[in-house]
Design a protein around this motif. Structure first.
Motif, PDB file in Angstrom:
ATOM      1  N   UNK A   1      -0.155   0.688  16.723  1.00 37.22           N
ATOM      2  CA  UNK A   1       0.600   0.450  17.959  1.00 37.22           C
ATOM      3  C   UNK A   1       1.957   1.131  17.912  1.00 37.22           C
ATOM      4  N   UNK A   2       2.614   1.053  16.755  1.00 34.43           N
ATOM      5  CA  UNK A   2       3.964   1.609  16.588  1.00 34.43           C
ATOM      6  C   UNK A   2       4.049   2.273  15.224  1.00 34.43           C
ATOM      7  N   UNK A   3       4.701   3.429  15.191  1.00 34.33           N
ATOM      8  CA  UNK A   3       5.063   4.057  13.922  1.00 34.33           C
ATOM      9  C   UNK A   3       6.575   4.186  13.883  1.00 34.33           C
ATOM     10  N   UNK A   4       7.177   3.621  12.853  1.00 35.50           N
ATOM     11  CA  UNK A   4       8.607   3.801  12.625  1.00 35.50           C
ATOM     12  C   UNK A   4       8.753   4.943  11.626  1.00 35.50           C
ATOM     13  N   UNK A   5       9.510   5.963  12.027  1.00 35.39           N
ATOM     14  CA  UNK A   5       9.501   7.227  11.294  1.00 35.39           C
ATOM     15  C   UNK A   5      10.920   7.646  10.911  1.00 35.39           C
ATOM     16  N   UNK A   6      11.106   7.997   9.660  1.00 30.52           N
ATOM     17  CA  UNK A   6      12.375   8.556   9.200  1.00 30.52           C
ATOM     18  C   UNK A   6      12.526   9.995   9.673  1.00 30.52           C
ATOM     19  N   UNK A   7      13.755  10.418   9.866  1.00 32.55           N
ATOM     20  CA  UNK A   7      14.029  11.819  10.231  1.00 32.55           C
ATOM     21  C   UNK A   7      13.435  12.781   9.208  1.00 32.55           C
ATOM     22  N   UNK A   8      13.360  12.354   7.947  1.00 34.36           N
ATOM     23  CA  UNK A   8      12.813  13.222   6.907  1.00 34.36           C
ATOM     24  C   UNK A   8      11.292  13.315   6.962  1.00 34.36           C
ATOM     25  N   UNK A   9      10.649  12.397   7.692  1.00 27.97           N
ATOM     26  CA  UNK A   9       9.182  12.399   7.775  1.00 27.97           C
ATOM     27  C   UNK A   9       8.657  13.096   9.019  1.00 27.97           C
ATOM     28  N   UNK A  10       9.545  13.505   9.917  1.00 23.00           N
ATOM     29  CA  UNK A  10       9.095  14.215  11.122  1.00 23.00           C
ATOM     30  C   UNK A  10       8.303  15.471  10.765  1.00 23.00           C
ATOM     31  N   UNK A  11       8.736  16.278   9.773  1.00 22.52           N
ATOM     32  CA  UNK A  11       7.914  17.446   9.391  1.00 22.52           C
ATOM     33  C   UNK A  11       6.502  17.080   8.957  1.00 22.52           C
ATOM     34  N   UNK A  12       6.326  15.899   8.349  1.00 16.81           N
ATOM     35  CA  UNK A  12       4.983  15.468   7.933  1.00 16.81           C
ATOM     36  C   UNK A  12       4.111  15.178   9.157  1.00 16.81           C
ATOM     37  N   UNK A  13       4.721  14.647  10.218  1.00 20.83           N
ATOM     38  CA  UNK A  13       3.971  14.441  11.455  1.00 20.83           C
ATOM     39  C   UNK A  13       3.536  15.773  12.047  1.00 20.83           C
ATOM     40  N   UNK A  14       4.420  16.753  11.977  1.00 23.09           N
ATOM     41  CA  UNK A  14       4.125  18.064  12.561  1.00 23.09           C
ATOM     42  C   UNK A  14       2.972  18.756  11.842  1.00 23.09           C
ATOM     43  N   UNK A  15       2.801  18.472  10.541  1.00 25.06           N
ATOM     44  CA  UNK A  15       1.705  19.102   9.796  1.00 25.06           C
ATOM     45  C   UNK A  15       0.346  18.589  10.261  1.00 25.06           C
ATOM     46  N   UNK A  16       0.319  17.368  10.804  1.00 25.28           N
ATOM     47  CA  UNK A  16      -0.925  16.804  11.347  1.00 25.28           C
ATOM     48  C   UNK A  16      -0.726  16.469  12.828  1.00 25.28           C
ATOM     49  N   UNK A  17      -0.172  17.431  13.540  1.00 21.27           N
ATOM     50  CA  UNK A  17       0.237  17.243  14.932  1.00 21.27           C
ATOM     51  C   UNK A  17      -0.891  16.729  15.813  1.00 21.27           C
TER      52      UNK A  17
END
Length: 291
Positions: free
Chosen positions: A104-120
């Motif tokens: 339902x919700x993902x709380x994401x650190x600024x440092x983990x945004x690149x990890x999201x982009x790798x599995x966009x």
């Protein structure tokens, strides 16, 4: 005459209430929670205005990224909650039996945004209904065109207009800092600490959920027990860092570290108020943590 006296009495009562409220706020160090207004939706254009998060859940599951989740077989139990809150880029695919499939919700650190982009595709198409809540320091989240992470999130909002991405506001970050100081007696910045994604997650869960079941999170004394189990720091990184080893390094570091153990002792205090429960690994808020 009686009517005038009644009005004066009402005025005095209201005035006294306001004075007491002001005194309370002052004693608390002005720690006034701005609630869900502290989560501002990132829209495709910075000039298109802002919208605050609107979310309420009866029963929530907060799923840690801890290695304790591996082999837990709690997936169905997790998915049975009204809302499921996860952290950073912790995957569900391939681990559904242990951590569940719903998010339902993902709380994401600024440092983990690149990890999201790798599995966009996976995060922003497969999990398009997920609310993403991103926190970070002002230098990365500023909205004047110079915030690198914020700019990246604006681009994502343009590319995936169905996705709801929220930024934790500066005021909200400062509020979390003050909560940490009130709970520990230590100034977060002066002590050389950075709040963890887990801390921001727990703050959010306390605001939007009526009851919270936390999965995979150990208590603050776990790593000091002689026969404690050794598990990976993340359930999806089996051969990397040991969780307790990571916690000790961060707890002892003088600068630039998360205080994982200290934060877990804070959660124990919150759990004693009855809203938080820890069904796996099971532990009671009445347990006394070692100093």
């Amino acid at each position: 005459m009686k009517s005038l006296k009644f009005r004066w009495l009402c005025f005095l009562v209201i005035t006294l209430a306001l004075v007491l409220w002001y005194s309370y706020v002052t004693r608390r160090g002005n720690t006034v929670n701005i609630g869900l207004r502290g989560y501002e939706r990132i829209l495709p254009s910075v000039t298109s205005g802002s919208h605050h998060m609107s979310l309420h859940c009866g029963q929530c599951a907060v799923v840690s990224s801890s290695g304790h989740m591996r082999g837990s077989w709690r997936g169905n139990e997790v998915d049975g909650h009204e809302c499921v809150i996860r952290m950073n880029a912790a995957p569900t695919w391939g681990f559904e039996a242990d951590v569940g499939n719903r998010t339902s919700v993902r709380v994401v650190s600024h440092t983990s945004v690149p990890h999201l982009l790798r599995r966009e595709d996976m995060f922003f198409k497969h999990e398009a209904d997920t609310l993403y809540v991103v926190w970070g320091p002002e230098r990365n989240m500023r909205q004047d065109g110079k915030g690198r992470v914020f700019n990246t999130l604006v681009k994502l909002a343009k590319k995936y207009p169905r996705t709801h991405i929220y930024a934790v506001s500066r005021d909200k970050v400062l509020y979390c800092d003050r909560v940490f100081q009130e709970e520990t007696g230590k100034n977060r910045m002066k002590s050389g600490a950075f709040l963890s994604t887990g801390f921001f997650t727990m703050i959010l869960a306390m605001e939007v959920c009526d009851s919270i079941d936390v999965y995979g999170m150990i208590d603050g004394s776990y790593c000091s027990v002689a026969n404690h189990a050794s598990v990976p720091y993340h359930y999806y990184e089996l051969y990397r860092l040991d969780e307790c080893g990571m916690y000790r390094v961060h707890e002892r570091a003088r600068r630039g570290a998360h205080r994982f153990i200290t934060e877990k002792n804070i959660y124990r205090h919150w759990a004693s108020q009855g809203k938080l429960q820890f069904p796996y690994p099971t532990w009671s808020p009445r347990q006394q943590d070692s100093p």
